[in-house]
Design an enzyme around this catalytic site. Structure first.
Site, PDB file in Angstrom:
ATOM      1  CB  CYS A 273      33.402  47.475  46.988  1.00 46.19           C
ATOM      2  SG  CYS A 273      33.473  47.100  45.235  1.00 46.19           S
TER       3      CYS A 273
ATOM      4  CG  HIS B  74      36.213  52.067  44.538  1.00 51.21           C
ATOM      5  ND1 HIS B  74      36.375  51.599  45.828  1.00 51.21           N
ATOM      6  CD2 HIS B  74      35.157  51.378  44.020  1.00 51.21           C
ATOM      7  CE1 HIS B  74      35.454  50.665  46.060  1.00 51.21           C
ATOM      8  NE2 HIS B  74      34.717  50.505  44.990  1.00 51.21           N
TER       9      HIS B  74
END
Lengths: 69, 400
Positions: free
Chosen positions: B99, B348
Site C-alpha cells: 500500500c 483506498h
C-alpha cells in the site's frame, strides 16, 4: 507439542478466498515457551491475550493451538 | 554563513531542493466501466495540465502500483501507462511496496530530482480493484503479508490490524469508541470531498454496531476497496515558477522498512518504520512533530491512524485513541488529520494512495480544498504505510 502464551488474537468474519468456508475462525500470535513467536489457528474454546495454549496439531505447516485448561 | 550551514544540514551533500509543481487525481470509487490504464491516464493528463507540462518535457516516469498483474492481468505497467500519456523514450519504472507503492515511487522520483539526475519527473499511482469479488481482493491483498506463515493460517490484513488493535487496547486501554471516533471523523471530512468514494456521514453508534470484519474491527474500521489514480510532477525548486504560481516544497522525506510478518516484530503496538521515516524526514526538514499543522495519515484501518499519530510524535505512546476521540484531529481540531476523508472515506485504491495523500496536502496548501479548507495549511505531513508496517514513507511539505 509446543506450548506458549497468547500475545494477541482476533476472530475473522470476512475471510480470504481460500478460507471462506472456515469463517468465523480465530487466529493468534503465540509467544512460544521455547522462544520466538508464531501465527496459528485456535481450535476449541476462544482464547484471550495472556491465555496459555498448547499446540494440538499442524496442518500444512500451520500450527493449531488449544486453550490449556 | 549561519544560513548556509543550516541549508546544508537540511539537504545534505549536493542535494537540490525539490518542489511539487503539478497535481492530478481521478475521483475514487467503484467504476465498472473504467480500466487501469484509463484511470492512470486521466490522473496523468490532469496533472500535466495542472503543471503546464508537455508530455515531452517529462524526463523520467514512475508508476506506483501494488497488484495490477493480479487485479487486471497486466504487467510491465510503467511504459504501458507512460506511452498512453505521450511520454515515450524516457525511463519508465514501476515500484511495488504494497500500500506504500506510490509513496515509494514518489520517494524515488524525488531522489532523482534532488540528485540532479533529472529535472522534470512524473509519478502516477493507480489501482483497479473492484473488478474482483471481495474474497478474491482479500486474497490478493494478503500477498503483501508473509505467505509462508501468517497468511497460510488464514490471516487477512484486517485480521493483522485487528490483532494490533487488541494488543494496543490491552497495553494502553484504548477503547472501541476511540477506534470508531477515527471512522466518524474521517467520514465527516470525506463527505465534504467531491472526489471521495463514500461521501457519507456516520455516527459513533453506527460504527460500533456495524458487522464484524475481524474482531474488534467492524466494517467502519476498514478502508474501502476502490478504483482510482493520482499523479504529481516534481521539479527543482529553482525552476518551479516556470510551471506554477503555487509550488510546494518537499522539505523532508524518508522511506524505511521492517519485517513483513507481524509475528517477527518485538512489539506490534508501534511501527518502527514509521518512527524511523518520521525522524529522518523531520531532521531533513529541520522541523519537529509539534510544528506540523496538518497531516494525511495512512488509515487503512482506524487503529493504524491512532498508532501513526503516536509514532510520528503528535502524542505520546498509547494516547492516540483519546487524542482522536477528543476531537483534536478533526477539521476543526488543533491538528487536523485526514482532511481528505482518509483511506476510510476518500477510498483506498492501494497503489494510488501515497501520491493521493501528496495531492491532498498540496490542495490545502494552495487554498483549493473547498469546504474542507483549513485556515493554517503551510506545513503538512503525509505518512504512507505498506503491509502491516514493512514499508513506510513520510513526507513533509511546505508551501514554497
Amino acid at each position: 507439542m509446543r506450548s506458549g502464551t497468547v500475545y494477541t488474537e482476533t476472530v475473522i468474519w470476512s475471510a480470504p478466498e481460500a478460507f471462506v468456508n472456515d469463517a468465523p475462525y480465530q487466529t493468534a500470535i503465540v509467544t512460544l515457551d521455547g522462544g520466538g513467536r508464531v501465527t496459528g489457528r485456535i481450535t476449541g474454546d476462544r482464547v484471550a491475550i495472556d491465555d496459555r495454549v498448547v499446540e494440538v496439531e499442524e496442518r500444512d505447516g500451520v500450527p493449531f493451538f488449544r486453550k490449556r485448561q | 554563513m549561519a544560513r548556509r550551514r543550516q541549508d546544508r544540514r537540511r539537504y545534505p551533500g549536493s542535494m537540490r531542493a525539490v518542489a511539487v509543481i503539478g497535481i492530478g487525481k481521478t475521483p475514487f470509487g467503484a467504476f465498472a466501466d473504467r480500466d487501469l490504464r484509463s484511470l492512470a491516464v486521466e490522473a496523468g493528463e490532469k496533472c500535466l495540465r495542472n503543471g503546464r507540462v508537455a508530455p515531452e518535457q517529462v524526463e523520467s516516469f514512475y508508476l506506483g502500483n501494488f497488484a495490477g498483474p493480479a487485479f487486471v492481468g497486466q504487467n510491465h505497467l510503467a511504459p504501458y501507462v507512460s506511452t498512453a500519456l505521450g511520454i515515450n523514450g524516457v525511463p519508465a519504472t514501476r515500484i511495488e511496496a504494497a500500500c506504500a507503492s506510490s509513496g515509494s515511487a514518489f520517494y524515488h522520483a524525488w531522489s532523482e530530482v534532488a540528485a540532479g539526475i533529472q529535472d522534470v519527473v512524473m509519478v502516477v499511482g493507480v489501482e483497479k480493484m473492484t473488478s474482483q469479488p471481495t474474497a478474491r481482493v482479500s486474497q490478493i491483498l494478503a500477498e503483501a503479508g508473509d505467505c509462508s506463515g501468517e497468511m497460510k493460517a488464514g490471516s487477512t490484513f484486517a485480521s493483522l490490524f485487528a490483532m494490533i488493535a487488541n494488543r494496543h487496547m490491552h497495553d494502553f486501554g484504548t477503547k472501541r469508541e476511540h477506534l470508531a471516533a477515527v471512522a466518524v471523523k474521517n467520514h465527516a471530512a470525506g463527505a465534504l470531498n467531491p472526489d471521495a468514494h463514500m461521501r457519507k456521514v456516520i455516527t459513533l453508534e453506527q460504527a460500533l454496531k456495524a458487522k464484524p470484519i475481524a474482531e474488534p474491527l467492524t466494517l467502519y474500521d476498514c478502508s474501502l476497496i476502490s478504483d482510482g489514480a493520482a499523479a504529481v510532477i516534481l521539479a527543482p525548486l529553482e525552476r518551479a515558477r516556470e510551471f506554477t504560481e503555487k509550488p510546494v516544497r518537499v522539505l523532508g522525506i524518508a522511506q524505511a522498512s521492517d519485517y513483513v510478518a507481524l509475528d517477527q516484530k518485538a512489539d506490534i503496538t508501534t511501527f518502527p518504520a514509521v518512527r524511523r521515516a518520521g525522524e529522518k524526514a523531520y531532521a531533513m526538514a529541520g522541523v519537529k512533530a509539534g510544528d506540523i499543522q496538518f497531516a494525511e495519515l495512512h488509515d487503512c484501518f482506524t487503529i493504524a491512524e491512532i498508532i501513526a499519530s503516536e509514532d510520528l510524535g503528535f502524542v505520546t505512546r498509547g494516547q492516540g485513541g483519546p487524542y482522536a476521540f477528543e476531537g483534536c484531529t478533526s477539521l476543526q481540531g488543533a491538528r487536523p488529520i485526514n482532511t481528505s476523508g482518509g483511506l476510510k472515506s476518500k477510498g483506498h485504491p492501494v497503489g494510488a494512495t501515497g501520491v493521493a495523500q501528496i495531492c491532498d496536502l498540496v490542495l490545502q496548501m494552495r487554498g483549493e480544498a473547498g469546504e474542507r479548507q483549513l485556515k493554517r495549511a503551510e506545513l503538512g505531513l503525509a505518512e504512507n504505510l505498506g503491509g502491516s508496517g514493512a514499508t513506510c514513507v513520510v513526507t513533509v511539505l511546505r508551501a514554497a
